[in-house]
Enzyme design. Sequence first.
Site: not given
Ligand code: NAD
Length: 483
Positions: A283, A149, A228, A457, A251, A230-231, A249, A152
């Site tokens: 997002c 997760g 995000s 979803e 960005g 990149p993740t 899901e 936000n």
């Molecule tokens: P993030 O990508 O930094 O982290 C998301 C999750 O991934 C965290 O739990 C993190 O610990 C984990 N993570 C990080 N690196 C990883 C890896 N290499 N392997 C597996 N897991 C890893 O995102 P954030 O900063 O927590 O959230 C903001 C981002 O999420 C924004 O880009 C936003 O647009 C997106 N978002 C998308 C939706 C959607 O439904 N499309 C909803 C909410 C947020």
Amino acid sequence: MNAQPKASHFIAGDFVEDTRGAAFDSTHPATGAVIARLHEATPDIMSRALDAARDAQPAWAALPPVERGRILHRAAMILRARNQELSVLETQDTGKPLQETLVADAASGADAFEYFAGFAPTVTGQTIPLGRDMAYTLREALGVCAGIGAWNYPIQIACWKAAPALAFGNAMVFKPSELTPLSALALAEILQEAGLPAGLFNVVQGRGAVGAALASDARVAKVSLTGSVPTGRKVYAAAAQGIRAVTMELGGKSPLIIFDDADVENAVSAAILGNFYSAGQICSNGTRVFVHQRIKAEFLDRLVVRTRQIRLGDPLDPQTQMGPLVSEAQMDKVLGHIARGVKDGARLVCGGARHGTSGCFVQPTVFADVRDDMALAQQEIFGPVMSVLDFNGETDVVARANATEYGLAAGVFTRDLARAHRVAGAMQAGTVWVNAYNLTPVEMPFGGVKASGVGRENGHAALEHYTRIKSVYLGLGDVDAPY
Ligand code: NAD
């Protein structure tokens, strides 16, 4: 303010601690106060969680769906009954104002459990006549699903993943964001109280490495990430090694197009909600607001008046409309984007600075005269920063709106019905709102195209992402063999 949970992890029906895992703190972003100290999952913790899920799943999948649904329905009722305390917890952890968390977080999670509780018993297969023979299909659970997760909407994200996964007979190991680790543990307790057998919903804590370990574990059949881009690329690649199913899901940099026949006051409402709700940490926000030149002055006047009225402050005060960003790092990132916007020559019409001197608050900020090539219009900021761009013609604005690697959402404001449908059809986006913005009822599928993600979803679409189809061929006659 203390929100210390009983332990960091929840495995096989119990809170579990392993202090060999690196310690990390959860802080209240309005004050910086530490509200809980947890430990990252060690390999031992991960293994226990994944084994628990793997062992519990077959019996759960074998239950009549109506029995699974009954348990999930009870969970929805408990979530609603505890909405106040869950909202306070979410506000402490995320900094989002109580005014929002009371209506948008656990409440939305409860909707998901209620919806999928009712959906589970309706799932059926097909019968396929084949002349003498026939075939039928079975919808099967995938097995162990990993949920990862973002920070936000922590409990909403956990529920949007757990509800369909569990409804259709899967088990889940969920890793919340390290910035907001608390509400997933509350959800685990609620599911247990609702009667969910041990091992079906487990929570492990940690940073990216813990998520990465989940995404590449052989016991995991499917990975669902909210995070995000990149993740997403990393998690998708890790899942590909095991040919695991994914839902991503990710960005966005969504366009909100306001034509000159729009109701300007409603369009301003949508732009404000679609940029400043949750301090802009959503997002699907419509962060590129394209306004027809003929109504630009009127739109900006009303926008600035109403944006200046937004009440920032203590998120636990029910009168507060906008809280801090989730962390200092996020605040610094957003302030960096604002500075870059000024440097690039966008016109700052409102906000543009930190609010106060303590806590991670940023003023709601509006830039006008933003050009498509500016970083403001291209990069996801994830903070309260709106970019207003001008346009004249429909064809031109549609092309510009689509000229991005993202494709999560889009909005269009117009009174012209034909144009509304035409533009909705032309948008490269998973969701398009017409004369509305950012509404995500559980009945409606949600997800992105292009770099914003794969899979959906919510809605009926979630069935595709938490089940697989088995075809059973019935030979009803002799076997013809040429040899
Ligand atoms: P993030 O990508 O930094 O982290 C998301 C999750 O991934 C965290 O739990 C993190 O610990 C984990 N993570 C990080 N690196 C990883 C890896 N290499 N392997 C597996 N897991 C890893 O995102 P954030 O900063 O927590 O959230 C903001 C981002 O999420 C924004 O880009 C936003 O647009 C997106 N978002 C998308 C939706 C959607 O439904 N499309 C909803 C909410 C947020």
